[in-house]
Motif scaffolding. Sequence first.
Motif, PDB file in Angstrom:
ATOM      1  N   ARG A  32       0.855  -1.183   0.000  1.00 51.83           N
ATOM      2  CA  ARG A  32       0.000   0.000   0.000  1.00 51.83           C
ATOM      3  C   ARG A  32       0.891   1.233   0.000  1.00 51.83           C
ATOM      4  O   ARG A  32       1.911   1.282   0.698  1.00 51.83           O
ATOM      5  N   ASP A 167     -17.263  -8.729  -1.471  1.00 44.18           N
ATOM      6  CA  ASP A 167     -15.983  -8.221  -1.957  1.00 44.18           C
ATOM      7  C   ASP A 167     -15.690  -6.799  -1.482  1.00 44.18           C
ATOM      8  O   ASP A 167     -14.568  -6.314  -1.621  1.00 44.18           O
ATOM      9  N   ASP A 168     -16.671  -6.146  -0.927  1.00 47.62           N
ATOM     10  CA  ASP A 168     -16.502  -4.778  -0.442  1.00 47.62           C
ATOM     11  C   ASP A 168     -15.997  -4.821   1.000  1.00 47.62           C
ATOM     12  O   ASP A 168     -16.756  -5.158   1.918  1.00 47.62           O
ATOM     13  N   ALA A 189     -11.634   3.862   2.969  1.00 48.69           N
ATOM     14  CA  ALA A 189     -12.084   4.093   1.595  1.00 48.69           C
ATOM     15  C   ALA A 189     -10.911   4.360   0.662  1.00 48.69           C
ATOM     16  O   ALA A 189     -10.945   4.007  -0.526  1.00 48.69           O
ATOM     17  N   ASP A 191      -8.090   2.963   0.681  1.00 44.97           N
ATOM     18  CA  ASP A 191      -7.321   1.734   0.437  1.00 44.97           C
ATOM     19  C   ASP A 191      -7.428   1.277  -1.015  1.00 44.97           C
ATOM     20  O   ASP A 191      -6.444   0.834  -1.609  1.00 44.97           O
ATOM     21  N   GLU A 192      -8.608   1.392  -1.575  1.00 47.48           N
ATOM     22  CA  GLU A 192      -8.847   0.899  -2.934  1.00 47.48           C
ATOM     23  C   GLU A 192      -7.904   1.519  -3.949  1.00 47.48           C
ATOM     24  O   GLU A 192      -7.502   0.872  -4.924  1.00 47.48           O
ATOM     25  N   HIS A 193      -7.525   2.770  -3.745  1.00 46.56           N
ATOM     26  CA  HIS A 193      -6.683   3.485  -4.703  1.00 46.56           C
ATOM     27  C   HIS A 193      -5.211   3.496  -4.305  1.00 46.56           C
ATOM     28  O   HIS A 193      -4.373   4.022  -5.039  1.00 46.56           O
ATOM     29  N   GLU A 197      -2.653  -4.309  -6.301  1.00 45.77           N
ATOM     30  CA  GLU A 197      -3.189  -5.651  -6.048  1.00 45.77           C
ATOM     31  C   GLU A 197      -2.267  -6.747  -6.566  1.00 45.77           C
ATOM     32  O   GLU A 197      -2.091  -7.782  -5.917  1.00 45.77           O
TER      33      GLU A 197
END
Length: 282
Positions: A32, A167-168, A189, A191-193, A197
């Motif tokens: 991350r 998955d969310d 929130a 984290d996704e960006h 992965e």
Amino acid sequence: MPTFTAPDGTQLAYHLTGHGEPLVVLPGGPMRASEYLGDLGGLDGHRQLVLLDLRGTGQSAVPRDPTTYRCDRLVDDVEALRVRLGLERMDVLAHSAGGSLAMRYAASYPERVARLALITATPWALGMPATVEDRLEAARLREDEPWFADAYPAFEAAWTGQGPQDDDMMAYAPFFYGRWDAAARAHMAADEHQVNEEASELYGSEGAYDPPATRAALGGLGAPVLVYAAELDGGPRPALARRVADLFPRAEFAVQRGAGHYPWLDDPEWFVGRVAEFFARG
């Protein structure tokens, strides 16, 4: 934004915040971007934080060879950062999955580590992963929270693989924080960006860890080590973190009450006071 070149030619970035002696910070995720660490609750008021973006994350370049995302292959990037900073020995703080990288680095370059703080660090490098029951046990500590009834089934399904999968991560994200407030929601929130992965999946792939060799090497580490756990964290639970501390000859152990996996968000004053005091001893 300062950069340096890794041994394989990949351009890596790091971010500086605060003033004082440098403190090298290795992020978790795994993989991350260091942005999620912020100023570690104000720790930059005591030290200059050197926040490394691991290859393929944040402002660091994507390497030509994706196998270099493996934890053991990242050790040379950390050493290249030390050389770039011109430090004979450096203080290191590692969070979560970054703890395994820090332990592998300390095992390979013990003479380069002055002090090491492992913050809610996942001890994969030692062959001591948090178990599913560890995580569920920690989650059940939150049964009085208003969000527990909705979040626990999703959390349980995610770790056991049984039942409907969501998955969310936001469905069960409250378990990672001591306080599920607006700051925690925004932090999760993002984290996704911030996570690569592909790199995350390769971080612990075959060959990434050598627990017997790492444990043997760290058993002779001369540097002081702070193993820092959080009361409500499931990975690692405080009992597992205590076992990690017992492997180091000069370790101290701390537990932050009421905190989750990101303790600097839950009680910044307590976190900064304890960590800054450890590094201030020189």
